[in-house]
Write a protein that holds these residues in place. Structure first.
Motif, mmCIF file in Angstrom:
data_model
loop_
_atom_site.group_PDB
_atom_site.id
_atom_site.type_symbol
_atom_site.label_atom_id
_atom_site.label_comp_id
_atom_site.label_asym_id
_atom_site.label_seq_id
_atom_site.Cartn_x
_atom_site.Cartn_y
_atom_site.Cartn_z
ATOM 1 N N VAL A 287 42.856 16.386 60.489
ATOM 2 C CA VAL A 287 42.864 16.551 61.796
ATOM 3 C C VAL A 287 43.548 18.049 62.204
ATOM 4 C CG1 VAL A 287 44.173 16.000 64.256
ATOM 5 C CG2 VAL A 287 43.430 14.134 62.241
ATOM 6 N N THR B 23 49.798 14.065 61.272
ATOM 7 C CA THR B 23 49.257 12.910 61.899
ATOM 8 C C THR B 23 50.032 11.607 61.489
ATOM 9 O OG1 THR B 23 47.679 12.570 60.132
ATOM 10 C CG2 THR B 23 46.921 13.600 61.946
ATOM 11 N N LEU C 89 46.389 7.097 66.778
ATOM 12 C CA LEU C 89 46.442 7.957 65.779
ATOM 13 C C LEU C 89 47.343 9.313 66.711
ATOM 14 C CD1 LEU C 89 45.592 9.868 63.087
ATOM 15 C CD2 LEU C 89 43.734 10.534 64.416
ATOM 16 N N VAL D 278 48.801 12.961 66.770
ATOM 17 C CA VAL D 278 48.625 14.268 66.348
ATOM 18 C C VAL D 278 49.673 15.184 66.876
ATOM 19 C CG1 VAL D 278 46.885 16.084 66.396
ATOM 20 C CG2 VAL D 278 46.344 13.600 66.508
ATOM 21 N N VAL E 72 38.648 15.916 64.361
ATOM 22 C CA VAL E 72 39.069 14.697 63.516
ATOM 23 C C VAL E 72 37.911 14.604 62.511
ATOM 24 C CG1 VAL E 72 40.026 12.361 63.153
ATOM 25 C CG2 VAL E 72 40.389 13.717 65.237
#
Length: 479
Positions: A100, A109, A120, A122, A138
């Motif tokens: 990512v 992450t 998810l 971030v 991603v």
């Protein structure tokens, strides 16, 4: 929709002002970075979607292998922070996350279990300023038949391929995204299909790149805004059939290979359906339309610009009538009601389904296949019990019930009886033009109906029908 910019222009001072993409020191005046929420508070799906940003554009690359169902993919989100943002979430489910990045810089992450899938989280290398445009990419891979934490949006056919049916919360089984109807974006797709298969997606086919191994990358662009729940991608053994509407709108349909002669006259009914609906709502709100008929699906779903229908639909009724056309009209109606004008959250779903059921019933009545009054009376007689168990049309306790579908149509039928045909037609005809490309609520519809009819009593009338615990009287008081 253009991709994100690194500067934000403002006319407030008559000059261009640069907004830092990443955050200033935490002590800077007025800068208060905090994580985006892991949901947007949808009444029926509280943790669906994510806070702290809005997506402007998705760019999805998807390389699928039939029969094994393996895929590799990447998605780039062009988004904008809605507050000073230290971290944000994406909805995902069943994918192996490979990397990512935020603005090309590796991000931290964390993958955790959510209410309807996985979250998810971030964390960029530095916080983002409110109003700052940013890109997140991603890279991920997986298998279409892998176990998911929640429901899956994958539908598999006998050809070893797939089609997506992701409503209402299953887009995250295809890509990490902001999976809420309140966040609409434009889209680009780059889908790889091997020799013997075709790819499909929302929007216009913009090109194809063939590789030496016989596979083809199909490129599509949807320039109008779409929420994730209307994602319609596929890799199948199908044939494209082309045409145009009475206004010259491009039509493209996908039908099973070897069944072209059977399905060609069926999809050829689409121009008449379009003409019938455009006479009521105005121009079709997108740049292309079509029907994808697939044996891996048994329902019908209004994916934007590309309705998905199972092969099981296409049989005449006992009297020999092609009443499957009612379903085709139902899903096409959604392109105005639901796809172009989208409920802000899932408790407003009657705004999708009520018009689709109503106009499919009207289409059937005009062809002598059924009587709308009979259908509405039958709905009226059972709706009190459904209100008690499942909630009224405007306040459902869950999705998919009679209260939203036939109950929503009954609300519109009652409104037509109450204000008369001419005023009703103006209410329904102006609605998709006034709110094109936007998200709406029941309150928006009530205000709209009052303004268009000029009758203040319509406010109370619609509130009783939409939110009441019992049916109001079904009477005709105007012509």
């Amino acid at each position: 929709m253009s991709t994100s910019r690194r500067t934000l222009l403002t006319a407030a001072t008559g000059a261009a002002v640069t907004v830092p993409l990443f955050g200033a020191p935490a002590h800077a005046a007025g800068f208060d970075p905090r994580p985006g929420s892991d949901g947007v508070g949808d009444p029926l799906f509280p943790t669906l979607g994510n806070g702290g940003y809005q997506v402007d554009h998705y760019d999805l690359t998807f390389d699928f292998t039939p029969a094994t169902y393996d895929f590799t993919a990447s998605v780039t989100l062009h988004a904008r922070a809605t507050h000073d943002l230290s971290a944000f979430n994406l909805d995902t489910d069943g994918h192996t996350i490979d990397s990512v990045t935020v603005e090309g810089r590796q991000a931290r992450t964390a993958l955790t279990l959510g209410q309807s899938g996985q979250e998810l989280t971030v964390t960029p290398q530095a916080p983002l300023h409110k109003g700052a445009p940013f890109t997140t990419t991603v890279r991920y891979h997986g298998n279409g038949k892998a176990l998911r934490a929640g429901l899956t949006g994958w539908r598999f056919g006998t050809d070893g391929g797939f089609a997506s049916a992701v409503q209402s919360s299953r887009a995250d089984t295809f890509l990490p995204c902001n999976d809420t109807p309140s966040d609409k974006a434009t889209w680009a797709f780059h889908i790889t299909a091997p020799k013997g298969y075709v790819a499909a997606a929302n929007g216009e086919l913009t090109g194809k790149d063939r590789s030496g191994d016989g596979s083809t990358v199909w490129h599509f662009a949807l320039r109008e805004r779409m929420p994730t729940e209307l994602l319609g991608i596929a890799v199948v053994k199908g044939t494209y059939l082309y045409g145009s509407s009475h206004t010259g709108l491009p039509l493209r349909h996908i039908v099973p290979q070897g069944r072209e002669d059977f399905y060609a006259p069926i999809v050829a009914r689409t121009p008449d359906h379009l003409a019938w609906l455009e006479a009521k709502f105005g121009p079709y709100p997108f740049s292309v339309y079509g029907v994808h008929i697939y044996d891996g699906y048994t329902d019908a779903l209004e994916n934007t610009t590309l309705t998905l229908m199972g092969t099981n639909w296409f049989k005449d009724d006992a009297a020999g009538h092609p009443t499957y056309e009612n379903t085709m009209v139902h899903e096409l109606t959604h392109q105005w009601f639901g796809d172009s004008v989208t409920p802000h959250d899932w408790q407003q779903a009657w705004l999708n389904e009520g018009p689709a059921v109503y106009y499919a019933a009207l289409y059937s009545e005009e062809r002598g296949w059924s009587r709308m009054a009979d259908k509405m009376q039958a709905t009226y007689e059972k709706l009190d019990a459904i209100r008690a168990s499942d909630g009224p049309p405007g306040l459902p306790k869950a999705l998919g019930g009679t209260n939203i579908y036939d109950g929503g149509a009954l609300v519109l039928y009652a409104l037509r009886l109450h204000v008369g045909q001419k005023k009703f037609d103006r209410v329904m005809g102006l609605w998709p033009r006034r709110f094109k490309d936007r998200t709406v609520t029941s309150e928006d519809f009530i205000r709209h109906a009052v303004e268009v009819t000029g009758e203040r009593g319509v406010d109370r009338f619609l509130r009783d029908w939409l939110f009441g615990v019992r049916n109001p009287p079904l009477t005709e008081v105007a012509d």
